[in-house]
Design an enzyme around this catalytic site. Structure first.
Site, PDB file in Angstrom:
ATOM      1  N   GLY A   1       0.816  -1.216   0.000  1.00 40.30           N
ATOM      2  CA  GLY A   1       0.000   0.000   0.000  1.00 40.30           C
ATOM      3  C   GLY A   1       0.849   1.265   0.000  1.00 40.30           C
ATOM      4  O   GLY A   1       0.552   2.226  -0.710  1.00 40.30           O
ATOM      5  N   CYS A   2       1.905   1.258   0.781  1.00 41.24           N
ATOM      6  CA  CYS A   2       2.764   2.446   0.882  1.00 41.24           C
ATOM      7  C   CYS A   2       3.527   2.687  -0.417  1.00 41.24           C
ATOM      8  O   CYS A   2       3.740   3.834  -0.806  1.00 41.24           O
ATOM      9  CB  CYS A   2       3.723   2.307   2.062  1.00 41.24           C
ATOM     10  SG  CYS A   2       2.838   2.192   3.636  1.00 41.24           S
ATOM     11  N   THR A   3       3.903   1.608  -1.075  1.00 41.68           N
ATOM     12  CA  THR A   3       4.574   1.745  -2.367  1.00 41.68           C
ATOM     13  C   THR A   3       3.605   2.315  -3.393  1.00 41.68           C
ATOM     14  O   THR A   3       3.956   3.226  -4.151  1.00 41.68           O
ATOM     15  CB  THR A   3       5.141   0.388  -2.828  1.00 41.68           C
ATOM     16  OG1 THR A   3       6.108  -0.046  -1.852  1.00 41.68           O
ATOM     17  CG2 THR A   3       5.805   0.491  -4.185  1.00 41.68           C
TER      18      THR A   3
END
Length: 154
Positions: free
Chosen positions: A44-46
């Site tokens: 998700g952060c990527t």
């Protein structure tokens, strides 16, 4: 608890390049997108970071500084930034002081929350969505457009 209309809390932090910055460095000069995310190199952060990267040309049109914040260390940020060619600042918040200032703590996971701050240092929009990481940049762009429209009118 910070809310829309409040003055953005000022903090100092170390960037992915090892440089010390303060939010105050940008107030009066730039709009600011300050986004908190759980962890470098997670799916998700990527996706969130790459969405900011992929919209960089649009963001630049709004005279904006983008600052991503997580508790990862500088080395992790540096690798994450290089791996995905991220054109914005990442800062380390190992003791979660910045998260505390912005009440961006989260429940089980650290919160995924974005603050749009205008040139005067006023929080103009807060978007909190753990499960829709790509939408953070869309929300930021909508708010930056509103800020621009207000500047043109005044």
């Amino acid at each position: 608890m910070v809310k829309v209309g409040d003055k953005a809390p000022i903090f100092e932090a170390i960037t992915d390049s090892g440089e010390k910055i303060s939010l105050a460095d940008f107030i009066g000069k730039h709009n600011i997108v300050l986004y908190f995310y759980p962890k470098d190199n997670t799916p998700g952060c990527t996706r969130e970071a790459c969405a900011f990267r992929d919209n960089w040309n649009l963001l630049k049109d709004y005279n904006v500084v983008v600052i991503g914040v997580s508790s990862d260390d500088i080395n992790s940020h540096k690798k994450f930034k290089e791996k995905y060619q991220l054109p914005f600042i990442l800062v380390s918040d190992p003791d979660k002081r910045i998260r505390e200032l912005y009440n961006a703590k989260g429940f089980i996971l650290p919160a995924r929350i974005t603050f749009v701050i205008d040139k005067r240092g006023i929080i103009r929009h807060i978007y909190n969505s753990q499960f829709n990481p790509e939408n953070h940049v869309k929300e930021a762009l909508k708010t930056l457009q509103k800020i621009r429209e207000e500047e043109v009118r005044n």
